[in-house]
Enzyme design. Structure first.
Site, PDB file in Angstrom:
ATOM      1  N   ASP A 150       0.850  -1.183   0.000  1.00 28.18           N
ATOM      2  CA  ASP A 150       0.000   0.000   0.000  1.00 28.18           C
ATOM      3  C   ASP A 150       0.889   1.237   0.000  1.00 28.18           C
ATOM      4  O   ASP A 150       1.993   1.217   0.566  1.00 28.18           O
ATOM      5  CB  ASP A 150      -0.927   0.040   1.210  1.00 28.18           C
ATOM      6  CG  ASP A 150      -2.067   1.021   0.990  1.00 28.18           C
ATOM      7  OD1 ASP A 150      -3.020   0.667   0.278  1.00 28.18           O
ATOM      8  OD2 ASP A 150      -1.984   2.154   1.497  1.00 28.18           O
ATOM      9  N   GLN A 151       0.411   2.283  -0.631  1.00 24.78           N
ATOM     10  CA  GLN A 151       1.143   3.539  -0.692  1.00 24.78           C
ATOM     11  C   GLN A 151       0.251   4.666  -0.201  1.00 24.78           C
ATOM     12  O   GLN A 151      -0.910   4.766  -0.595  1.00 24.78           O
ATOM     13  CB  GLN A 151       1.580   3.836  -2.120  1.00 24.78           C
ATOM     14  CG  GLN A 151       2.389   5.120  -2.241  1.00 24.78           C
ATOM     15  CD  GLN A 151       2.804   5.364  -3.672  1.00 24.78           C
ATOM     16  OE1 GLN A 151       1.992   5.748  -4.498  1.00 24.78           O
ATOM     17  NE2 GLN A 151       4.073   5.123  -3.963  1.00 24.78           N
TER      18      GLN A 151
END
EC number: 3.6.1.-
Length: 191
Positions: free
Chosen positions: A69-70
């Site tokens: 995830d970013q």
């Protein structure tokens, strides 16, 4: 051979993982990405990567599962995927002339064991005009990218500098860290 699963629907992460020449399947981890009260952008990215890796392995305890995830961090506030032109415009206007941190977390799980790491990329955004922002958004349409910036295409023109020790982290999957975590489970792309 052990099954490898990418718990993501992101075409960017899929394209990056293909670079390792390992056969893999993808699954939609169906994880709620809503931030928890008081959660920092770094904590959010780390929690979501782990949740995706765990969710992607449900029913496949022997599989090696990658979750990532970013979260874009502007002055301690999380900037998510805009989803629309109006939100993207507001995000980029807010980012101009500032320094952001993109936290890209990756977690790899096999059964109950999970290892994780985070690559943080520092990005300095130019002080660009509204007309330049509008042109960028119309051409690149980065509505599915954290912080509305596609560094791998025209979004690079918005930037003054990018600082990272893992060059693929800004695109959505830090491959140097991913390789290290895969090796932890005995899966080496070069073996």
């Amino acid at each position: 051979m052990t099954a490898l699963i990418l718990a993501s629907t992101s075409p960017y992460r899929r394209e990056l993982l293909v670079r390792l020449h390992l056969p893999f399947d993808t699954v939609d981890p169906q994880v709620d990405e809503t931030p928890l009260p008081g959660e920092t952008p770094l904590q959010l990215a780390t929690r979501l990567a782990a949740a995706k890796a765990r969710a992607g392995g449900l029913g496949r305890p022997d599989a090696i599962v990658i979750g990532s995830d970013q979260v874009a961090d502007l002055d301690g506030a999380a900037l998510g995927k805009p989803g629309s032109h109006a939100v993207a415009l507001a995000q980029v206007q807010r980012m101009r002339g500032k320094t952001l941190h993109f936290h890209t977390a990756v977690a790899v799980a096999r059964g109950p064991e999970l290892v994780a790491d985070v690559a943080t990329v520092t990005v300095r955004v130019r002080d660009v005009s509204d007309a330049a922002i509008e042109r960028y958004l119309r051409l690149d349409q980065p509505y599915d990218c954290a912080g509305s910036a596609k560094v791998e295409s025209l979004g690079i023109a918005l930037l003054e500098a990018v600082e990272s020790d893992d060059p693929t982290a800004l695109i959505g999957l830090p491959l140097i860290r991913t390789c290290a975590l895969l090796r932890h489970f005995g899966l080496d792309p070069l073996a």
